[in-house]
Design a protein around this motif. Sequence first.
Motif, PDB file in Angstrom:
ATOM      1  N   PHE A  67      15.217 -30.525 -25.501  1.00  0.00           N
ATOM      2  CA  PHE A  67      16.248 -30.717 -25.890  1.00  0.00           C
ATOM      3  C   PHE A  67      15.573 -31.434 -26.928  1.00  0.00           C
ATOM      4  CE2 PHE A  67      18.169 -30.675 -22.161  1.00  0.00           C
ATOM      5  CZ  PHE A  67      16.962 -30.675 -20.851  1.00  0.00           C
ATOM      6  N   SER A  68      15.140 -31.328 -28.273  1.00  0.00           N
ATOM      7  CA  SER A  68      15.102 -32.399 -29.279  1.00  0.00           C
ATOM      8  C   SER A  68      16.712 -31.061 -30.440  1.00  0.00           C
ATOM      9  CB  SER A  68      14.051 -31.707 -29.820  1.00  0.00           C
ATOM     10  OG  SER A  68      13.707 -31.088 -30.214  1.00  0.00           O
ATOM     11  N   TRP A  69      16.421 -29.409 -30.059  1.00  0.00           N
ATOM     12  CA  TRP A  69      17.504 -29.182 -30.699  1.00  0.00           C
ATOM     13  C   TRP A  69      19.010 -29.536 -30.587  1.00  0.00           C
ATOM     14  CZ3 TRP A  69      18.023 -26.557 -34.935  1.00  0.00           C
ATOM     15  CH2 TRP A  69      18.866 -25.395 -34.981  1.00  0.00           C
ATOM     16  N   PHE A  70      18.539 -29.894 -29.481  1.00  0.00           N
ATOM     17  CA  PHE A  70      20.412 -29.729 -28.872  1.00  0.00           C
ATOM     18  C   PHE A  70      21.136 -31.456 -29.132  1.00  0.00           C
ATOM     19  CE2 PHE A  70      24.098 -29.973 -26.198  1.00  0.00           C
ATOM     20  CZ  PHE A  70      24.151 -30.930 -25.417  1.00  0.00           C
ATOM     21  N   LEU A 219      26.218 -31.553 -10.978  1.00  0.00           N
ATOM     22  CA  LEU A 219      26.370 -32.060 -11.695  1.00  0.00           C
ATOM     23  C   LEU A 219      26.448 -31.791 -12.739  1.00  0.00           C
ATOM     24  CD1 LEU A 219      22.841 -34.392 -10.418  1.00  0.00           C
ATOM     25  CD2 LEU A 219      24.811 -35.282 -11.439  1.00  0.00           C
ATOM     26  N   PRO A 220      26.431 -30.414 -13.402  1.00  0.00           N
ATOM     27  CA  PRO A 220      27.046 -29.953 -14.872  1.00  0.00           C
ATOM     28  C   PRO A 220      28.196 -29.654 -14.711  1.00  0.00           C
ATOM     29  CG  PRO A 220      24.837 -28.523 -13.830  1.00  0.00           C
ATOM     30  CD  PRO A 220      25.502 -29.511 -13.065  1.00  0.00           C
ATOM     31  N   ILE A 280      24.870 -29.286 -19.804  1.00  0.00           N
ATOM     32  CA  ILE A 280      23.904 -29.882 -18.164  1.00  0.00           C
ATOM     33  C   ILE A 280      22.764 -30.997 -19.180  1.00  0.00           C
ATOM     34  CG2 ILE A 280      21.910 -27.566 -18.428  1.00  0.00           C
ATOM     35  CD1 ILE A 280      21.336 -27.689 -15.972  1.00  0.00           C
ATOM     36  N   HIS A 281      22.076 -31.446 -18.597  1.00  0.00           N
ATOM     37  CA  HIS A 281      21.356 -32.848 -18.872  1.00  0.00           C
ATOM     38  C   HIS A 281      19.869 -32.542 -18.921  1.00  0.00           C
ATOM     39  CE1 HIS A 281      25.246 -35.288 -20.345  1.00  0.00           C
ATOM     40  NE2 HIS A 281      25.198 -34.347 -20.897  1.00  0.00           N
ATOM     41  N   LEU A 284      18.615 -32.739 -12.432  1.00  0.00           N
ATOM     42  CA  LEU A 284      19.109 -33.748 -11.350  1.00  0.00           C
ATOM     43  C   LEU A 284      19.656 -35.086 -12.205  1.00  0.00           C
ATOM     44  CD1 LEU A 284      17.724 -33.144  -8.019  1.00  0.00           C
ATOM     45  CD2 LEU A 284      19.578 -32.694  -8.464  1.00  0.00           C
ATOM     46  N   THR A 285      19.962 -35.518 -13.128  1.00  0.00           N
ATOM     47  CA  THR A 285      20.671 -36.242 -13.486  1.00  0.00           C
ATOM     48  C   THR A 285      22.056 -36.711 -14.530  1.00  0.00           C
ATOM     49  OG1 THR A 285      19.586 -38.457 -14.692  1.00  0.00           O
ATOM     50  CG2 THR A 285      19.465 -36.316 -15.364  1.00  0.00           C
ATOM     51  N   VAL A 286      21.994 -37.444 -15.299  1.00  0.00           N
ATOM     52  CA  VAL A 286      23.167 -37.261 -16.343  1.00  0.00           C
ATOM     53  C   VAL A 286      22.131 -38.081 -17.515  1.00  0.00           C
ATOM     54  CG1 VAL A 286      25.375 -38.413 -16.783  1.00  0.00           C
ATOM     55  CG2 VAL A 286      24.878 -37.403 -14.623  1.00  0.00           C
ATOM     56  N   ASP A 287      22.902 -38.096 -19.038  1.00  0.00           N
ATOM     57  CA  ASP A 287      22.219 -38.827 -20.256  1.00  0.00           C
ATOM     58  C   ASP A 287      23.166 -39.179 -20.400  1.00  0.00           C
ATOM     59  OD1 ASP A 287      21.143 -39.724 -22.388  1.00  0.00           O
ATOM     60  OD2 ASP A 287      19.815 -37.033 -22.693  1.00  0.00           O
ATOM     61  N   SER A 288      23.340 -40.520 -19.972  1.00  0.00           N
ATOM     62  CA  SER A 288      24.726 -41.365 -20.568  1.00  0.00           C
ATOM     63  C   SER A 288      24.702 -41.266 -22.181  1.00  0.00           C
ATOM     64  CB  SER A 288      24.341 -43.034 -20.208  1.00  0.00           C
ATOM     65  OG  SER A 288      23.261 -43.686 -20.002  1.00  0.00           O
TER      66      SER A 288
END
Length: 529
Positions: A67-70, A219-220, A280-281, A284-288
């Motif tokens: 995710f660091s690249w994102f 979720l996405p 998508i983060h 099963l979650t959402v990155d606020s």
Amino acid sequence: MMHHHRHHYGKKGGGDIEKDEEAQSFILVWENSGYCRKKRTKLVSFLLLSLMCCSLILVALPFTPSFSWFRLYSFGVQNEGLYVNASLCSSVSNGTICCDRSHYRSDVCIMKGDIRTHSASSAIFLYRSEDSNGFISYVPHPGEDDGEYRELQHEKIKPYTRKWETSVMDTIDELNLILKRENLGIGHRCDVIHDVPAIVFSTGGYTGNLYHEFNDGILPLYITSQHLNKKVVFVMLEYHDWWIMKYGDILSHLSEYPAIDFTGDNRTHCFPEAIVGLRIHDELTVDSSLMNGNRSIVDFRNLLDRAYWPRIRGLIQDEEQDEKEKLSQSPSSESSLETREKVLGDQPRKPKLVILSRNGSRAITNENLLVEAAEKIGFQVQVLRPERTTELAKFYRALNSSDAMVGVHGAAMTHFLFMRPGSVFIQVIPLGTDWAAETYYGGPARKLGLKYIGYKILPRESSLYDIYEKNDPVLRNPSSVTERGWQYTKEIYLGSQTVRLDLRRFQKHLDRAYDHSIKINKRFRHQSQ
């Protein structure tokens, strides 16, 4: 901004070519200054070496599965005092296609302008007319048909959120996103004109599995559509009527418009904008930090609350009506019912424990004893057996009203999303499933605000204990087995294992869950007074 995107998503090395040109210009200026040849040679070597190092870093970064690249390519924009996190392609000019392929989980392309669907060719066209916006007119080659100008840009995308998993991505329909120069003398038919954007995605792949339906789809979809405030049309590849019915309550809170079956609807739908693919983060979650208004997984759960409560109220009314009819047939029971309700009203409510029951693999074979143990502690116990045909609103009602849930690792654990923050989630972790249990359910449950308890079974609590020698790696060192590959994990630990709980050992966790539930209930009653 679009100039910057072109270098990232055009041919590889575009940025390096520009750097080489800049270096050549710099060397030329330095040369004209009369500096000695020996010094110049060393400088040229140093500059070339530096450029090679930078090029290697730039080429290596996009392939880092992290995710660091994102996040490296995420940036913030200030909007009326509200800090909004945005990603690549957050600003798209009219008449352009921008694709963000930086995330290892999914690709997302954004089209803006005169957009038209063409299901027969699995394509979405964007026509760019010659106007005063500074677009360069396209001149046909000799012999080329003036009526059908060639493509200015052609992107291919499979709009599903498991980009890294080639086996399932091979089953996903591919879309062609094509930018063309519009010939003003030729009209392009619109059968249905929409004045809101489209979000295009696939409901194929692992659809049919609850975990994947929420993690890879619902979720996405929430993450991608929330900023549009329901002013969006969902366009689906591999459309399923049953999926629409199953998730209709949720979809109606994400979009005001009926969904479109891309393949089955051969009409030309016209949109002012299209988002193809879903963001998508994590599991099963959402990155606020990546959401407009800093929305989180708790906000998603609140949306589920709004989505399911109308149906739940209907279920309650039906039950009350049935109860009234029974009372009318037996008047003598009315007084006893009133007396019972009065007595119960004077007593604290028992904490409710829901047990998600499994049949076959990973079933709890002494489930009846588990129920007895939980009731003895003081829980009101409800056993749920998930079926494909069971209405989700009924599961939501049961778990939303619960204080604790127990279940064995598997897709049904996705139901933790239906629990109120502050509730207790006990996940029974069979042999060989430690990593998956924590990654897919344990970590996400904590993010939702649940009190998570992972119960790792001992070898003697597994049915595998009666099959393998006591010192076999299957029992003593499951990680050495799972490292061999998914097939071993699936066959041995997921498909061939049941659980017989050591209830004296497990009771410690039930006691913790009960004590926590009592404290939460007391706090809630105190706050509501």
